[in-house]
Design an enzyme around this catalytic site. Structure first.
Site, PDB file in Angstrom:
ATOM      1  N   HIS A 120       0.496  -0.854  -0.001  1.00 18.61           N
ATOM      2  CA  HIS A 120       0.282  -0.293   0.190  1.00 18.61           C
ATOM      3  C   HIS A 120       0.682   1.344  -0.036  1.00 18.61           C
ATOM      4  O   HIS A 120       1.351   1.967   1.011  1.00 18.61           O
ATOM      5  CB  HIS A 120      -1.417  -0.196   1.250  1.00 18.61           C
ATOM      6  CG  HIS A 120      -2.112   1.119   1.408  1.00 18.61           C
ATOM      7  ND1 HIS A 120      -3.452   0.944   1.447  1.00 18.61           N
ATOM      8  CD2 HIS A 120      -1.596   2.235   1.770  1.00 18.61           C
ATOM      9  CE1 HIS A 120      -3.691   1.776   1.153  1.00 18.61           C
ATOM     10  NE2 HIS A 120      -3.269   3.046   1.598  1.00 18.61           N
ATOM     11  N   HIS A 162       1.878   5.115  -0.639  1.00 16.90           N
ATOM     12  CA  HIS A 162       1.230   6.444  -1.519  1.00 16.90           C
ATOM     13  C   HIS A 162       2.755   6.719  -1.819  1.00 16.90           C
ATOM     14  O   HIS A 162       3.705   6.622  -2.031  1.00 16.90           O
ATOM     15  CB  HIS A 162       1.275   6.953  -0.145  1.00 16.90           C
ATOM     16  CG  HIS A 162       0.216   6.578   0.434  1.00 16.90           C
ATOM     17  ND1 HIS A 162      -1.514   7.755   0.638  1.00 16.90           N
ATOM     18  CD2 HIS A 162      -0.499   5.526   0.892  1.00 16.90           C
ATOM     19  CE1 HIS A 162      -1.892   6.692   0.635  1.00 16.90           C
ATOM     20  NE2 HIS A 162      -2.014   6.095   1.341  1.00 16.90           N
ATOM     21  N   CYS A 167      -3.937  11.311   3.319  1.00 13.58           N
ATOM     22  CA  CYS A 167      -4.649  11.491   4.955  1.00 13.58           C
ATOM     23  C   CYS A 167      -4.204  12.471   4.865  1.00 13.58           C
ATOM     24  O   CYS A 167      -3.352  12.931   6.037  1.00 13.58           O
ATOM     25  CB  CYS A 167      -3.232  10.170   5.805  1.00 13.58           C
ATOM     26  SG  CYS A 167      -4.266   9.624   7.388  1.00 13.58           S
ATOM     27  N   ASN A 222      -2.733   7.126  -3.231  1.00 14.38           N
ATOM     28  CA  ASN A 222      -1.546   5.728  -2.858  1.00 14.38           C
ATOM     29  C   ASN A 222      -1.227   5.733  -5.245  1.00 14.38           C
ATOM     30  O   ASN A 222      -1.602   7.205  -5.897  1.00 14.38           O
ATOM     31  CB  ASN A 222      -2.769   5.342  -2.998  1.00 14.38           C
ATOM     32  CG  ASN A 222      -3.098   4.033  -1.855  1.00 14.38           C
ATOM     33  OD1 ASN A 222      -3.983   5.027  -1.136  1.00 14.38           O
ATOM     34  ND2 ASN A 222      -2.500   3.279  -1.352  1.00 14.38           N
TER      35      ASN A 222
HETATM   36  C1  LIG Z   1     -10.678   6.541  16.355  1.00 14.08           C
HETATM   37  C2  LIG Z   1     -11.600   7.843  16.859  1.00 14.08           C
HETATM   38  C3  LIG Z   1     -13.317   7.776  16.783  1.00 14.08           C
HETATM   39  C4  LIG Z   1     -11.223   7.937  18.347  1.00 14.08           C
HETATM   40  O1  LIG Z   1     -11.255   9.169  18.711  1.00 14.08           O
HETATM   41  P1  LIG Z   1     -11.678   9.874  20.324  1.00 14.08           P
HETATM   42  O2  LIG Z   1     -11.684  11.171  20.439  1.00 14.08           O
HETATM   43  O3  LIG Z   1     -10.806   8.919  20.971  1.00 14.08           O
HETATM   44  O4  LIG Z   1     -13.037   8.533  20.750  1.00 14.08           O
HETATM   45  P2  LIG Z   1     -14.322   8.865  21.731  1.00 14.08           P
HETATM   46  O5  LIG Z   1     -14.143   7.096  22.430  1.00 14.08           O
HETATM   47  O6  LIG Z   1     -13.930   9.881  22.352  1.00 14.08           O
HETATM   48  O7  LIG Z   1     -14.707   9.630  21.194  1.00 14.08           O
HETATM   49  C5  LIG Z   1     -14.902  10.806  20.269  1.00 14.08           C
HETATM   50  C6  LIG Z   1     -16.804  11.059  19.449  1.00 14.08           C
HETATM   51  O8  LIG Z   1     -16.237  10.049  18.400  1.00 14.08           O
HETATM   52  C7  LIG Z   1     -17.665   9.412  18.356  1.00 14.08           C
HETATM   53  N1  LIG Z   1     -16.943   7.577  17.680  1.00 14.08           N
HETATM   54  C8  LIG Z   1     -16.096   6.680  18.520  1.00 14.08           C
HETATM   55  N2  LIG Z   1     -15.862   5.832  17.697  1.00 14.08           N
HETATM   56  C9  LIG Z   1     -16.903   6.845  16.691  1.00 14.08           C
HETATM   57  C10 LIG Z   1     -17.012   5.643  15.123  1.00 14.08           C
HETATM   58  N3  LIG Z   1     -16.722   4.028  15.492  1.00 14.08           N
HETATM   59  N4  LIG Z   1     -17.385   6.052  14.398  1.00 14.08           N
HETATM   60  C11 LIG Z   1     -18.114   6.903  14.767  1.00 14.08           C
HETATM   61  N5  LIG Z   1     -18.057   7.356  15.616  1.00 14.08           N
HETATM   62  C12 LIG Z   1     -17.170   7.082  16.406  1.00 14.08           C
HETATM   63  C13 LIG Z   1     -17.551   8.887  20.178  1.00 14.08           C
HETATM   64  O9  LIG Z   1     -19.317   8.981  19.255  1.00 14.08           O
HETATM   65  C14 LIG Z   1     -17.735  10.628  20.500  1.00 14.08           C
HETATM   66  O10 LIG Z   1     -18.723  10.719  19.636  1.00 14.08           O
HETATM   67  P3  LIG Z   1     -19.690  12.451  20.458  1.00 14.08           P
HETATM   68  O11 LIG Z   1     -19.921  12.018  21.759  1.00 14.08           O
HETATM   69  O12 LIG Z   1     -18.191  13.320  21.212  1.00 14.08           O
HETATM   70  O13 LIG Z   1     -20.542  12.811  19.738  1.00 14.08           O
HETATM   71  C15 LIG Z   1     -10.827   8.689  16.210  1.00 14.08           C
HETATM   72  O14 LIG Z   1      -9.471   8.601  16.354  1.00 14.08           O
HETATM   73  C16 LIG Z   1     -11.129   8.346  15.065  1.00 14.08           C
HETATM   74  O15 LIG Z   1     -12.114   9.128  13.898  1.00 14.08           O
HETATM   75  N6  LIG Z   1      -9.875   8.198  14.060  1.00 14.08           N
HETATM   76  C17 LIG Z   1      -9.753   7.717  12.449  1.00 14.08           C
HETATM   77  C18 LIG Z   1      -9.441   8.810  11.876  1.00 14.08           C
HETATM   78  C19 LIG Z   1      -9.677   8.532   9.716  1.00 14.08           C
HETATM   79  O16 LIG Z   1     -10.891   8.418  10.014  1.00 14.08           O
HETATM   80  N7  LIG Z   1      -8.298   8.385   9.933  1.00 14.08           N
HETATM   81  C20 LIG Z   1      -7.727   7.705   8.392  1.00 14.08           C
HETATM   82  C21 LIG Z   1      -8.078   5.973   8.281  1.00 14.08           C
HETATM   83  S1  LIG Z   1      -7.261   5.578   6.655  1.00 14.08           S
HETATM   84  C22 LIG Z   1      -5.695   5.254   7.511  1.00 14.08           C
HETATM   85  O17 LIG Z   1      -5.657   5.145   8.793  1.00 14.08           O
HETATM   86  C23 LIG Z   1      -4.722   5.216   6.289  1.00 14.08           C
HETATM   87  C24 LIG Z   1      -4.474   3.480   5.724  1.00 14.08           C
HETATM   88  C25 LIG Z   1      -5.882   2.611   6.465  1.00 14.08           C
HETATM   89  O18 LIG Z   1      -5.025   4.027   5.056  1.00 14.08           O
HETATM   90  C26 LIG Z   1      -3.191   3.252   5.376  1.00 14.08           C
HETATM   91  C27 LIG Z   1      -2.539   3.839   5.214  1.00 14.08           C
HETATM   92  O19 LIG Z   1      -2.224   4.590   3.796  1.00 14.08           O
HETATM   93  O20 LIG Z   1      -1.852   4.144   6.326  1.00 14.08           O
END
Ligand SMILES: CC(C)(COP(=O)([O-])OP(=O)([O-])OC[C@H]1O[C@@H](n2cnc3c(N)ncnc32)[C@H](O)[C@@H]1OP(=O)([O-])[O-])[C@@H](O)C(=O)NCCC(=O)NCCSC(=O)C[C@@](C)(O)CC(=O)[O-]
Length: 256
Positions: free
Chosen positions: A149, A151, A182, A191
């Site tokens: 994977h 980029h 990202c 990518n």
């Molecule tokens: C994981 C969290 C949510 C932790 O974030 P946090 O702030 O630690 O979570 P929390 O438990 O304190 O919750 C904060 C808020 O998020 C909500 N929440 C909590 N969990 C979820 C969920 N699953 N779906 C929807 N909502 C969620 C939760 O309900 C709450 O809402 P509020 O009560 O404030 O209204 C945050 O860090 C996050 O969203 N991370 C993902 C960010 C993202 O999308 N990154 C890009 C992904 S692609 C990638 O990583 C790269 C990859 C994979 O492609 C490969 C590469 O190229 O490296």
């Protein structure tokens, strides 16, 4: 993460196409389960700095959250693909020790991932650093359980890919027109583009069963729709020169 249900509900899904969804924790898993999913993606980071930015937790905490998710998904008969971000370099922590990535790869396979996609999220890898990484990771995983994977932020994606192919890895992640990036890795581009990947594989004599002419059309459609110039060099270079895919293949193979 909040509008995933809308996306999955409104997506016109096609038979034979896989729609894996990113799941950061059990909350996300239970939400996704309501959307009739067949595969999930869990995505620990290879570095503490990126784990904090991308998941708001340490690598270890992230792995334990992902283990809860994977345990449930395996019980429910849902396929789990693992991704590791920042396998070569991290925007916050700098160069990454390949041994750390090998350990996380082993953890993901033990959790039940059918495959682990090695993400050079900020595209800093080179053929040399990718070779060093794969030497380590292949102590704990077979090539058939790994995906590449890359980029293309530094323009090294295809060279890194060839280095990976030399190890017998045959699953590659790419994006049409090189879309992506990202939000947690400043300046990370998308990518390697699918068009450039397929042209490279044509040249290597790989039968991709993909018509590059159609990919080029799709790449132009999405670039126009998004109002974003393509990042695919092949899409830009080919212009309207080829109507027949066989001509492109001949060109790629330099078949005189
Ligand atoms: C994981 C969290 C949510 C932790 O974030 P946090 O702030 O630690 O979570 P929390 O438990 O304190 O919750 C904060 C808020 O998020 C909500 N929440 C909590 N969990 C979820 C969920 N699953 N779906 C929807 N909502 C969620 C939760 O309900 C709450 O809402 P509020 O009560 O404030 O209204 C945050 O860090 C996050 O969203 N991370 C993902 C960010 C993202 O999308 N990154 C890009 C992904 S692609 C990638 O990583 C790269 C990859 C994979 O492609 C490969 C590469 O190229 O490296």
């Amino acid at each position: 993460m909040s509008d995933g249900v809308d996306v999955m509900t409104n997506l016109k899904r096609k038979n034979g196409v896989n729609y894996p969804v990113l799941i950061p924790n059990l909350k996300g898993y239970h939400t996704a389960k309501k959307c009739n999913i067949e595969e999930i993606a869990i995505f620990p980071a290879g570095s503490e700095g990126f784990s904090q930015k991308n998941l708001n937790c340490s690598v270890e905490e992230g792995l334990s959250r992902f283990k809860e998710v994977a345990d449930q998904a395996v019980k429910d008969g849902i396929r789990v693909r693992g991704y590791i971000s920042c396998v070569v370099g991290c925007p916050y922590d700098g160069p990454i020790n390949p041994k750390n990535i090998a350990k996380i790869t082993e953890d993901l396979l033990t959790m039940g991932c059918y495959e682990v996609s090695l993400g050079d999220t900020i595209g800093v890898g080179t053929a040399a650093s990718v070779r060093r990484l794969l030497h380590e990771v292949l102590h704990v995983a077979k090539p058939k359980h790994l995906a590449l994977h890359f980029h293309d932020t530094y323009g090294q994606g295809l060279a890194n890919l060839v280095a990976g192919l030399e190890f017998g890895i045959t699953t590659v992640d790419s994006s049409i027109s090189g879309l992506g990036g990202c939000p947690y890795a400043r300046g990370a581009s998308g990518n390697i583009s699918t068009e450039d990947l397929v042209y490279l594989l044509y040249g290597l004599g790989v039968n991709t069963h993909i018509e590059l002419t159609k990919l080029i059309e799709a790449g132009r459609f999405i670039s126009n729709f998004l109002g974003k110039p393509t990042d695919s060099r092949v899409n830009r270079a080919i212009g309207d020169r080829f109507k027949d895919n066989k001509d492109i293949i001949r060109m790629a193979k330099c078949d005189s």
